[in-house]
Scaffold this motif. Structure first.
Motif, mmCIF file in Angstrom:
data_model
loop_
_atom_site.group_PDB
_atom_site.id
_atom_site.type_symbol
_atom_site.label_atom_id
_atom_site.label_comp_id
_atom_site.label_asym_id
_atom_site.label_seq_id
_atom_site.Cartn_x
_atom_site.Cartn_y
_atom_site.Cartn_z
ATOM 1 N N TRP A 154 0.893 -0.815 -0.353
ATOM 2 C CA TRP A 154 0.128 0.317 0.026
ATOM 3 C C TRP A 154 0.640 0.988 0.038
ATOM 4 O O TRP A 154 0.594 2.742 -0.794
ATOM 5 N N ALA A 155 1.511 1.550 0.941
ATOM 6 C CA ALA A 155 2.802 2.332 1.104
ATOM 7 C C ALA A 155 3.257 2.545 -0.454
ATOM 8 O O ALA A 155 3.308 3.693 -0.399
ATOM 9 N N GLN A 156 4.350 1.759 -0.766
ATOM 10 C CA GLN A 156 4.710 1.956 -1.920
ATOM 11 C C GLN A 156 4.103 2.404 -3.358
ATOM 12 O O GLN A 156 4.493 3.564 -3.880
ATOM 13 N N SER A 157 3.123 1.238 -3.486
ATOM 14 C CA SER A 157 1.952 1.851 -4.925
ATOM 15 C C SER A 157 2.023 3.640 -4.343
ATOM 16 O O SER A 157 0.807 4.238 -5.130
ATOM 17 N N PHE A 158 1.019 3.418 -3.353
ATOM 18 C CA PHE A 158 0.619 5.466 -2.913
ATOM 19 C C PHE A 158 1.770 6.153 -3.092
ATOM 20 O O PHE A 158 1.396 7.025 -3.393
ATOM 21 N N ALA A 159 2.813 6.108 -2.414
ATOM 22 C CA ALA A 159 4.236 6.762 -2.900
ATOM 23 C C ALA A 159 4.212 7.273 -3.984
ATOM 24 O O ALA A 159 4.590 8.204 -4.909
ATOM 25 N N THR A 160 4.577 5.900 -4.999
ATOM 26 C CA THR A 160 4.474 5.873 -6.537
ATOM 27 C C THR A 160 3.513 7.114 -8.021
ATOM 28 O O THR A 160 3.706 7.911 -8.776
ATOM 29 N N ASN A 161 1.957 6.342 -6.858
ATOM 30 C CA ASN A 161 0.807 6.538 -8.206
ATOM 31 C C ASN A 161 0.077 7.732 -8.043
ATOM 32 O O ASN A 161 -0.575 7.902 -8.941
ATOM 33 N N VAL A 162 0.262 8.036 -6.821
ATOM 34 C CA VAL A 162 -0.227 9.343 -5.930
ATOM 35 C C VAL A 162 0.948 10.362 -5.277
ATOM 36 O O VAL A 162 0.496 11.202 -6.210
ATOM 37 N N THR A 163 1.579 10.452 -4.623
ATOM 38 C CA THR A 163 2.535 11.194 -4.436
ATOM 39 C C THR A 163 3.375 11.801 -5.826
ATOM 40 O O THR A 163 3.287 12.688 -5.386
ATOM 41 N N GLY A 164 3.703 10.775 -6.051
ATOM 42 C CA GLY A 164 4.206 11.164 -6.738
ATOM 43 C C GLY A 164 4.082 11.927 -7.818
ATOM 44 O O GLY A 164 4.668 12.574 -8.650
ATOM 45 N N VAL A 165 2.561 11.944 -8.438
ATOM 46 C CA VAL A 165 2.204 12.489 -9.186
ATOM 47 C C VAL A 165 2.360 13.993 -8.289
ATOM 48 O O VAL A 165 2.349 15.020 -9.588
ATOM 49 N N PHE A 166 1.839 13.921 -7.460
ATOM 50 C CA PHE A 166 1.672 15.256 -6.933
ATOM 51 C C PHE A 166 3.832 15.752 -7.016
ATOM 52 O O PHE A 166 2.919 17.703 -7.321
ATOM 53 N N LEU A 167 4.066 15.136 -6.451
ATOM 54 C CA LEU A 167 5.777 15.797 -6.140
ATOM 55 C C LEU A 167 5.943 16.643 -8.130
ATOM 56 O O LEU A 167 6.554 16.914 -7.481
ATOM 57 N N SER A 168 5.828 15.793 -9.111
ATOM 58 C CA SER A 168 6.472 16.118 -9.784
ATOM 59 C C SER A 168 5.466 17.629 -9.973
ATOM 60 O O SER A 168 5.817 18.612 -10.946
ATOM 61 N N VAL A 169 4.014 17.753 -10.604
ATOM 62 C CA VAL A 169 3.320 18.992 -10.556
ATOM 63 C C VAL A 169 3.988 19.623 -9.751
ATOM 64 O O VAL A 169 4.031 21.039 -10.136
ATOM 65 N N GLN A 170 4.085 19.726 -8.254
ATOM 66 C CA GLN A 170 4.788 20.607 -7.454
ATOM 67 C C GLN A 170 5.566 21.435 -8.117
ATOM 68 O O GLN A 170 5.885 23.011 -7.893
ATOM 69 N N ALA A 171 6.856 20.136 -7.865
ATOM 70 C CA ALA A 171 7.804 20.947 -8.428
ATOM 71 C C ALA A 171 7.998 21.941 -9.716
ATOM 72 O O ALA A 171 8.785 22.533 -9.601
ATOM 73 N N LEU A 172 7.199 20.925 -11.294
ATOM 74 C CA LEU A 172 7.065 21.753 -12.158
ATOM 75 C C LEU A 172 6.678 22.877 -12.971
ATOM 76 O O LEU A 172 6.509 23.437 -13.370
ATOM 77 N N LEU A 173 5.548 23.581 -11.613
ATOM 78 C CA LEU A 173 4.784 24.041 -11.180
ATOM 79 C C LEU A 173 4.980 25.952 -11.882
ATOM 80 O O LEU A 173 4.585 26.678 -13.195
ATOM 81 N N PRO A 174 6.335 25.823 -11.186
ATOM 82 C CA PRO A 174 7.036 27.311 -12.157
ATOM 83 C C PRO A 174 7.436 27.767 -13.480
ATOM 84 O O PRO A 174 7.385 28.141 -14.487
ATOM 85 N N HIS A 175 7.520 26.257 -14.023
ATOM 86 C CA HIS A 175 8.006 26.151 -15.641
ATOM 87 C C HIS A 175 6.565 26.266 -16.286
ATOM 88 O O HIS A 175 6.797 26.000 -17.513
ATOM 89 N N LEU A 176 5.769 25.487 -15.832
ATOM 90 C CA LEU A 176 4.166 25.312 -16.696
ATOM 91 C C LEU A 176 3.716 26.855 -16.243
ATOM 92 O O LEU A 176 3.299 27.335 -17.667
ATOM 93 N N ARG A 177 4.089 27.841 -15.181
ATOM 94 C CA ARG A 177 2.963 29.064 -15.605
ATOM 95 C C ARG A 177 4.487 29.636 -16.220
ATOM 96 O O ARG A 177 3.827 30.935 -16.826
ATOM 97 N N ARG A 178 5.200 28.903 -17.615
ATOM 98 C CA ARG A 178 6.450 30.317 -17.740
ATOM 99 C C ARG A 178 5.522 30.037 -19.630
ATOM 100 O O ARG A 178 6.099 30.676 -20.253
ATOM 101 N N ALA A 179 4.823 28.922 -19.452
ATOM 102 C CA ALA A 179 4.823 28.062 -20.934
ATOM 103 C C ALA A 179 3.543 28.998 -21.613
ATOM 104 O O ALA A 179 2.763 29.267 -20.698
ATOM 105 N N GLN A 180 3.264 29.054 -22.564
ATOM 106 C CA GLN A 180 1.992 30.005 -23.288
ATOM 107 C C GLN A 180 0.934 28.920 -23.407
ATOM 108 O O GLN A 180 -0.136 29.006 -23.075
ATOM 109 N N ASN A 181 0.700 27.282 -23.272
ATOM 110 C CA ASN A 181 0.132 26.476 -22.909
ATOM 111 C C ASN A 181 0.163 25.642 -22.511
ATOM 112 O O ASN A 181 0.081 24.625 -22.700
#
Length: 214
Positions: A86-113
């Protein structure tokens, strides 16, 4: 255009990277393998910070959160589904998604689309719950819920979020008897990502463009 793909070392992620590179797109593929463009275990917060630093000030038009695991495929309700899975699966499939988005928000905000594509699964649908694979189903349902809430919060910033069922694909995870090839899945998914916009943000769709029940 810059595309970041997590879990790009094999399967759907590798083929997505190959597809975009063939179109001349700047692709940054992550994976736990040292052969990836960026070595990243999505469960490690420090790795996400390093990924963001390597991208510098580069705008990211498309973030594809593809990294995922299916660890309970053969488990049974009497003796399986250990707490560690349970811990490994949620760490990858859920938390990993959020951390990816969180880390790259500044880069996404710089894009036009800017767009975020989250690979979930029909196995995360609450309306289609035939039993079994409890951990994988629960984690993909959580990824779907996460995507829907991110879509609500990021719409005002002009960032569209889509959640997708890639199909039952002939990969190591899907098996040789799966319904569609990796090439078919990638062809459909990339068309969906191209269509993703603020009007469609929060959508849950199949690889071939059908709305999927939540």
């Amino acid at each position: 255009m810059t595309v970041v793909i997590t879990g790009a070392s094999r399967g759907i992620g590798a083929k997505l990277a190959e597809h975009y590179r063939a179109q001349g797109v700047d692709v940054m593929g992550t994976g736990r393998s040292v052969t990836a463009d960026i070595t990243l275990d999505v469960t490690h917060p420090s790795g996400h910070s390093e990924m963001a630093e390597k991208l510098g000030q580069t705008p990211v038009e498309l973030l594809i959160c593809n990294a995922g695991v299916y660890l309970d495929k053969a488990d049974d309700i009497e003796t399986g589904y250990g707490a560690d899975l349970w811990a490994q699966s949620f760490a990858t499939n859920v938390t990993g998604v959020f951390l990816s988005v969180q880390a790259l928000l500044p880069h996404l905000r710089r894009a036009q689309n800017p767009r975020i594509a989250i690979i979930s699964s029909q196995m995360g649908s609450s309306e289609r719950a035939p039993g079994g694979s409890y951990i994988y189903r629960a984690s993909k349902a959580a990824a779907l819920n996460l995507g829907r809430n991110l879509a609500a919060d990021l719409k005002s910033e002009g960032i569209a979020v889509g959640i997708y069922h890639p199909g039952w694909v002939q990969t190591d995870m899907g098996g040789a008897t799966a319904e569609i090839t990796v090439d078919e899945a990638v062809s459909g998914l990339t068309a969906r990502f191209q269509e993703l916009c603020l009007e469609k943000t929060g959508c849950f769709e199949t690889w071939d463009g059908r709305p999927h029940p939540y």
